[in-house]
Each structure stands twice: as structure tokens, then as C-alpha cells.
Design a protein around this motif. Structure first.
Motif, PDB file in Angstrom:
ATOM      1  N   LYS A 145       3.437   4.318  -1.601  1.00  0.00           N
ATOM      2  CA  LYS A 145       3.508   5.170  -2.786  1.00  0.00           C
ATOM      3  C   LYS A 145       4.873   4.995  -3.436  1.00  0.00           C
ATOM      4  O   LYS A 145       5.909   5.127  -2.791  1.00  0.00           O
ATOM      5  N   SER A 166       0.822  -1.207   0.000  1.00  0.00           N
ATOM      6  CA  SER A 166       0.000   0.000   0.000  1.00  0.00           C
ATOM      7  C   SER A 166       0.855   1.256   0.000  1.00  0.00           C
ATOM      8  O   SER A 166       0.411   2.323   0.399  1.00  0.00           O
ATOM      9  N   GLN A 190       0.471   2.483  -4.701  1.00  0.00           N
ATOM     10  CA  GLN A 190       0.038   3.729  -5.328  1.00  0.00           C
ATOM     11  C   GLN A 190       1.193   4.191  -6.207  1.00  0.00           C
ATOM     12  O   GLN A 190       2.221   4.655  -5.709  1.00  0.00           O
ATOM     13  N   GLU A 230      -5.903   4.099 -11.482  1.00  0.00           N
ATOM     14  CA  GLU A 230      -5.240   4.090 -10.175  1.00  0.00           C
ATOM     15  C   GLU A 230      -3.797   4.589 -10.269  1.00  0.00           C
ATOM     16  O   GLU A 230      -3.195   4.943  -9.251  1.00  0.00           O
ATOM     17  N   VAL A 231      -3.245   4.595 -11.474  1.00  0.00           N
ATOM     18  CA  VAL A 231      -1.863   5.051 -11.682  1.00  0.00           C
ATOM     19  C   VAL A 231      -1.893   6.466 -12.256  1.00  0.00           C
ATOM     20  O   VAL A 231      -2.665   6.762 -13.169  1.00  0.00           O
ATOM     21  N   THR A 232      -1.054   7.341 -11.716  1.00  0.00           N
ATOM     22  CA  THR A 232      -0.957   8.709 -12.214  1.00  0.00           C
ATOM     23  C   THR A 232       0.430   8.939 -12.806  1.00  0.00           C
ATOM     24  O   THR A 232       1.342   8.128 -12.619  1.00  0.00           O
ATOM     25  N   ALA A 250       1.483  -1.832  -9.262  1.00  0.00           N
ATOM     26  CA  ALA A 250       0.099  -1.372  -9.165  1.00  0.00           C
ATOM     27  C   ALA A 250      -0.844  -2.549  -8.957  1.00  0.00           C
ATOM     28  O   ALA A 250      -1.803  -2.470  -8.168  1.00  0.00           O
ATOM     29  N   LYS A 251      -0.582  -3.644  -9.643  1.00  0.00           N
ATOM     30  CA  LYS A 251      -1.411  -4.836  -9.505  1.00  0.00           C
ATOM     31  C   LYS A 251      -1.390  -5.364  -8.074  1.00  0.00           C
ATOM     32  O   LYS A 251      -2.383  -5.906  -7.578  1.00  0.00           O
TER      33      LYS A 251
END
Length: 239
Positions: free
Chosen positions: A4, A2, A28, A49-51, A23-24
């Protein structure tokens, strides 16, 4: 996971495969690359969910802005690559060598420096070198010098920046866009020749390297090492 994670160079190849994997598994993920078209395509593939952000890792100001906008971060992965192709040493110009240094070694250093004010004390930095570091393949002197430089800073930073963990992955021959300097038939021939001399009998994939990066990101008791993921190529031809 969880946490970043910021992946600089995350819009293609090994960086994109790493973003996909992390990500999977619940991280973050923020990806950055200097090509807007690649960034857009990568974000479309990875999902909402990915930036991401367009960033030239050779530009200290853009890197500083990236990490300022991202805020606190747990892990940083640098997969920036320099120019592709090889050059015989007798033909190697100093300006060409400088292009390699500016294209890979300097962006790695600049990214780490920009990330530090925002990096969690128990976080990690993972960089990507290449098997040319410490290798002896003719025409790869520029690649060897730059990738050896990337690897050389790992143990220094693992001590200097502790408790932040610092590690590297050193890939062998991986089927990515880096090899696009060769025509399709020549690339296929090179890959087949190398695969035949590698104990596992194949060329690596970007996800092979992403798996190794995921280990280094997630294992809190690992620092100061270079993980070599080359299919055993350094061992020589299978008997």
C-alpha cells in the motif's frame, strides 16, 4: 508490488505519473491532493483500483485524518510542490520566501510526521526536491533554499527513523504544470534552451521521475540518498 502506497501530491505531474506507474505494477495506491477537481480527474484516469482523498498537506489535521483512514501503509511518497516562478534575490521579500517554505518544506515534514504512526517498520518515505538545491542559477534562491531543506533532512531521518528507509529524488527541468507561469511560447523557448545544454538533449518527463521514485520505493537496500534525475544538466553543455 502488492504494497500500500500513499502519494501526497498525487493528483498531477510527478505524483500522478508515480501513481500510474505503481498501480500498473500492482501496488494499492492512495492519492491525495488539495484540489478536488484534479483529484476527480486523476481517479477517473487511474481507474477503480486507485483511491483518493482531498487533503491540504499544509493542514496537520487533514493529514492525520488521511492516514488514520488509510490505516497501515507500506510506503509514503511526497511530491507536493510550492509556488512556481522565480524571483531575483534583490526583489525577494521575506513573506514570499515564507510562502515557499509553507508551500513545500512544511508539507513534507508534516506528511512524514502524520504517516509515521501508520508506516510499516520495513517501509519507506520518498520525497521530491529539485535541481535548484545545490545549483547556482540566478533568481532561484528561494527555490534553492527550500529544496535544499528537503534534501537536508533525508540522511538525518534515514538514521533517526530506521528501519524505515528515507530517500529523495531531485528532478531537473521537467515538463509539468509547474512551468505554467510562463506563456506557451516563452516556456517552449526556455525548454529548448535548456535541452540544448543537457547531455541527453531533452527536457525530462514526469514519468522519468516516477521511474526513479519506483526504484526507491521498491529497493529495500537503499536509504539516505538523493537520486539526481536531470538528464546530466549538472555536467554542463555537451561538446
Amino acid at each position: 508490488m502488492s504494497n500500500k502506497v500513499v502519494i501526497v501530491g498525487g493528483t498531477s505531474g510527478i505524483g500522478l505519473a508515480t501513481a500510474r506507474r505503481l498501480a500498473k505494477n500492482g501496488a494499492q495506491v492512495v492519492i491525495a491532493g488539495r484540489n478536488e477537481e484534479r483529484l476527480t480527474a486523476a481517479l477517473a484516469e487511474l481507474g477503480p483500483e486507485v483511491t483518493g482523498k482531498v487533503v491540504d498537506a499544509r493542514n496537520e489535521g487533514e493529514l492525520a485524518q488521511l492516514f488514520s483512514e488509510v490505516g497501515p501503509v507500506d510506503h509514503v511518497v511526497v511530491t507536493v510542490t510550492g509556488p512556481s516562478g522565480t524571483t531575483p534575490f534583490r526583489e525577494l521579500r521575506l513573506d514570499h520566501l515564507q510562502t515557499h517554505v509553507s508551500g513545500k518544506l512544511l508539507p513534507h515534514v508534516a506528511t512524514i510526521q502524520a504517516a509515521l504512526p501508520h508506516l510499516a517498520p520495513g517501509g519507506s518515505i520518498t520525497v521530491v526536491s529539485a535541481a535548484s538545491a545545490g545549483g547556482s542559477m540566478p533568481t532561484t534562491a528561494a527555490l534553492a533554499a527550500v529544496n535544499a531543506g528537503v534534501e537536508a533532512i533525508v540522511p538525518v531521518l534515514a538514521v533517526e527513523l530506521a528501519p524505515v528507509r528515507v530517500n529523495a529524488v531531485s528532478p531537473g527541468v521537467i515538463d509539468t504544470e509547474w512551468w505554467n507561469f510562463l506563456p506557451d511560447d516563452a516556456r517552449a523557448e526556455v525548454f529548448a534552451g535548456i535541452a540544448a545544454q543537457t547531455p541527453v538533449g531533452r527536457i525530462g518527463s514526469a514519468d522519468d521521475i516516477a521511474q526513479a521514485i519506483e526504484f526507491l520505493v521498491s529497493n529495500g537496500f537503499t536509504t539516505g540518498i538523493v537520486v539526481r534525475v536531470d538528464g546530466g544538466a549538472r555536467l554542463g553543455s555537451p561538446q
